[in-house]
Design a protein around this motif. Structure first.
Motif, PDB file in Angstrom:
ATOM      1  N   UNK A  30      37.722 -35.654  -4.189  1.00  0.00           N
ATOM      2  CA  UNK A  30      39.062 -35.460  -3.639  1.00  0.00           C
ATOM      3  C   UNK A  30      38.950 -34.462  -2.499  1.00  0.00           C
ATOM      4  N   UNK A  31      39.442 -34.860  -1.340  1.00  0.00           N
ATOM      5  CA  UNK A  31      39.438 -34.010  -0.156  1.00  0.00           C
ATOM      6  C   UNK A  31      40.851 -33.553   0.165  1.00  0.00           C
ATOM      7  N   UNK A  32      40.984 -32.315   0.610  1.00  0.00           N
ATOM      8  CA  UNK A  32      42.241 -31.807   1.154  1.00  0.00           C
ATOM      9  C   UNK A  32      42.061 -31.762   2.665  1.00  0.00           C
ATOM     10  N   UNK A  33      42.897 -32.538   3.357  1.00  0.00           N
ATOM     11  CA  UNK A  33      42.791 -32.663   4.812  1.00  0.00           C
ATOM     12  C   UNK A  33      44.092 -32.193   5.450  1.00  0.00           C
ATOM     13  N   UNK A  34      44.004 -31.235   6.341  1.00  0.00           N
ATOM     14  CA  UNK A  34      45.180 -30.727   7.030  1.00  0.00           C
ATOM     15  C   UNK A  34      45.779 -31.759   7.966  1.00  0.00           C
ATOM     16  N   UNK A  35      47.082 -31.734   8.051  1.00  0.00           N
ATOM     17  CA  UNK A  35      47.844 -32.691   8.863  1.00  0.00           C
ATOM     18  C   UNK A  35      47.450 -32.647  10.341  1.00  0.00           C
ATOM     19  N   UNK A  36      47.006 -31.489  10.835  1.00  0.00           N
ATOM     20  CA  UNK A  36      46.618 -31.371  12.239  1.00  0.00           C
ATOM     21  C   UNK A  36      45.123 -31.065  12.392  1.00  0.00           C
ATOM     22  N   UNK A  37      44.325 -31.498  11.446  1.00  0.00           N
ATOM     23  CA  UNK A  37      42.887 -31.217  11.444  1.00  0.00           C
ATOM     24  C   UNK A  37      42.100 -32.097  12.404  1.00  0.00           C
ATOM     25  N   UNK A  38      42.691 -33.121  12.937  1.00  0.00           N
ATOM     26  CA  UNK A  38      42.084 -34.151  13.797  1.00  0.00           C
ATOM     27  C   UNK A  38      41.234 -35.144  13.019  1.00  0.00           C
ATOM     28  N   UNK A  39      41.184 -35.030  11.700  1.00  0.00           N
ATOM     29  CA  UNK A  39      40.463 -36.000  10.877  1.00  0.00           C
ATOM     30  C   UNK A  39      41.439 -37.115  10.516  1.00  0.00           C
ATOM     31  N   UNK A  40      41.033 -38.339  10.767  1.00  0.00           N
ATOM     32  CA  UNK A  40      41.872 -39.500  10.459  1.00  0.00           C
ATOM     33  C   UNK A  40      41.457 -40.025   9.092  1.00  0.00           C
ATOM     34  N   UNK A  41      42.337 -39.883   8.085  1.00  0.00           N
ATOM     35  CA  UNK A  41      41.970 -40.259   6.711  1.00  0.00           C
ATOM     36  C   UNK A  41      41.425 -41.679   6.573  1.00  0.00           C
ATOM     37  N   UNK A  42      41.999 -42.641   7.263  1.00  0.00           N
ATOM     38  CA  UNK A  42      41.518 -44.019   7.170  1.00  0.00           C
ATOM     39  C   UNK A  42      40.099 -44.168   7.679  1.00  0.00           C
ATOM     40  N   UNK A  43      39.772 -43.497   8.785  1.00  0.00           N
ATOM     41  CA  UNK A  43      38.406 -43.527   9.319  1.00  0.00           C
ATOM     42  C   UNK A  43      37.450 -42.831   8.353  1.00  0.00           C
ATOM     43  N   UNK A  44      37.891 -41.709   7.791  1.00  0.00           N
ATOM     44  CA  UNK A  44      37.063 -40.963   6.843  1.00  0.00           C
ATOM     45  C   UNK A  44      36.722 -41.836   5.635  1.00  0.00           C
ATOM     46  N   UNK A  45      37.712 -42.522   5.112  1.00  0.00           N
ATOM     47  CA  UNK A  45      37.512 -43.400   3.957  1.00  0.00           C
ATOM     48  C   UNK A  45      36.570 -44.555   4.299  1.00  0.00           C
ATOM     49  N   UNK A  46      36.746 -45.156   5.468  1.00  0.00           N
ATOM     50  CA  UNK A  46      35.864 -46.250   5.888  1.00  0.00           C
ATOM     51  C   UNK A  46      34.413 -45.776   5.995  1.00  0.00           C
ATOM     52  N   UNK A  47      34.217 -44.615   6.604  1.00  0.00           N
ATOM     53  CA  UNK A  47      32.867 -44.057   6.726  1.00  0.00           C
ATOM     54  C   UNK A  47      32.285 -43.734   5.353  1.00  0.00           C
ATOM     55  N   UNK A  48      33.128 -43.196   4.484  1.00  0.00           N
ATOM     56  CA  UNK A  48      32.703 -42.867   3.113  1.00  0.00           C
ATOM     57  C   UNK A  48      32.225 -44.121   2.387  1.00  0.00           C
ATOM     58  N   UNK A  49      33.026 -45.175   2.440  1.00  0.00           N
ATOM     59  CA  UNK A  49      32.684 -46.412   1.745  1.00  0.00           C
ATOM     60  C   UNK A  49      31.346 -46.969   2.222  1.00  0.00           C
ATOM     61  N   UNK A  50      31.054 -46.826   3.498  1.00  0.00           N
ATOM     62  CA  UNK A  50      29.782 -47.279   4.039  1.00  0.00           C
ATOM     63  C   UNK A  50      28.642 -46.376   3.568  1.00  0.00           C
ATOM     64  N   UNK A  51      28.835 -45.067   3.651  1.00  0.00           N
ATOM     65  CA  UNK A  51      27.758 -44.111   3.378  1.00  0.00           C
ATOM     66  C   UNK A  51      27.365 -44.034   1.905  1.00  0.00           C
ATOM     67  N   UNK A  52      28.321 -44.133   0.984  1.00  0.00           N
ATOM     68  CA  UNK A  52      27.976 -43.959  -0.438  1.00  0.00           C
ATOM     69  C   UNK A  52      27.128 -45.110  -0.975  1.00  0.00           C
ATOM     70  N   UNK A  53      27.125 -46.225  -0.289  1.00  0.00           N
ATOM     71  CA  UNK A  53      26.280 -47.343  -0.719  1.00  0.00           C
ATOM     72  C   UNK A  53      24.799 -47.003  -0.590  1.00  0.00           C
ATOM     73  N   UNK A  54      24.494 -45.987   0.209  1.00  0.00           N
ATOM     74  CA  UNK A  54      23.117 -45.604   0.454  1.00  0.00           C
ATOM     75  C   UNK A  54      22.664 -44.430  -0.430  1.00  0.00           C
ATOM     76  N   UNK A  55      23.551 -43.951  -1.287  1.00  0.00           N
ATOM     77  CA  UNK A  55      23.258 -42.795  -2.136  1.00  0.00           C
ATOM     78  C   UNK A  55      23.407 -43.172  -3.612  1.00  0.00           C
ATOM     79  N   UNK A  56      22.315 -43.299  -4.358  1.00  0.00           N
ATOM     80  CA  UNK A  56      22.411 -43.703  -5.768  1.00  0.00           C
ATOM     81  C   UNK A  56      23.338 -42.802  -6.598  1.00  0.00           C
ATOM     82  N   UNK A  57      23.346 -41.523  -6.335  1.00  0.00           N
ATOM     83  CA  UNK A  57      24.210 -40.582  -7.054  1.00  0.00           C
ATOM     84  C   UNK A  57      25.699 -40.897  -6.844  1.00  0.00           C
ATOM     85  N   UNK A  58      26.016 -41.535  -5.711  1.00  0.00           N
ATOM     86  CA  UNK A  58      27.413 -41.769  -5.335  1.00  0.00           C
ATOM     87  C   UNK A  58      27.824 -43.241  -5.322  1.00  0.00           C
TER      88      UNK A  58
END
Length: 117
Positions: A30-58
């Motif tokens: 669970x991430x806490x992301x500030x409303x004006x942090x410049x992080x786009x939650x949808x992009x973050x989630x898409x990148x996460x879904x791609x990256x965790x496939x490469x990590x057995x722990x995740x």
């Protein structure tokens, strides 16, 4: 897209915590992301879904994003107000002597594991 770089840092931190606690699988972060942090939650989630496939722990680990509302403080009148709605000018007194109180955070709030060894 800086979200991919952020995901790599999150994964690094999660792996370190899992190792320190002898965890064999992480099921949710669970991430806490500030409303004006410049992080786009949808992009973050898409990148996460791609990256965790490469990590057995995740493998299969979900990323949940909670938004922290941006709030600004006015030094002139002492009031707080919603940053996104009003910007840098205080809606209470019209002053520009303001500063961001919260809403720029990018933090790991919670790591959920399915089992420990």
């Amino acid at each position: 897209m800086h979200e991919l770089g952020i995901v790599f840092y999150i994964i690094k931190d999660v792996k370190e915590v899992a190792e320190e606690n002898s965890c064999s699988h992480v099921s949710k972060v669970v991430m806490s992301i500030g409303e004006v942090s410049t992080v786009i939650p949808g992009y973050l989630t898409d990148c996460w879904d791609w990256a965790v496939k490469k990590e057995p722990l995740l493998t299969g680990c979900r990323l949940e994003v909670e938004t922290i509302p941006a709030v600004t403080h006015c030094d002139a009148c002492g009031q707080e107000y919603p940053t996104v709605e009003h910007g840098k000018t205080c809606p209470h007194c019209g002053s520009g002597q303001t500063w961001l109180l919260r809403g720029n955070e990018v933090e790991i709030k919670e790591i959920e594991v399915t089992e420990t060894e």
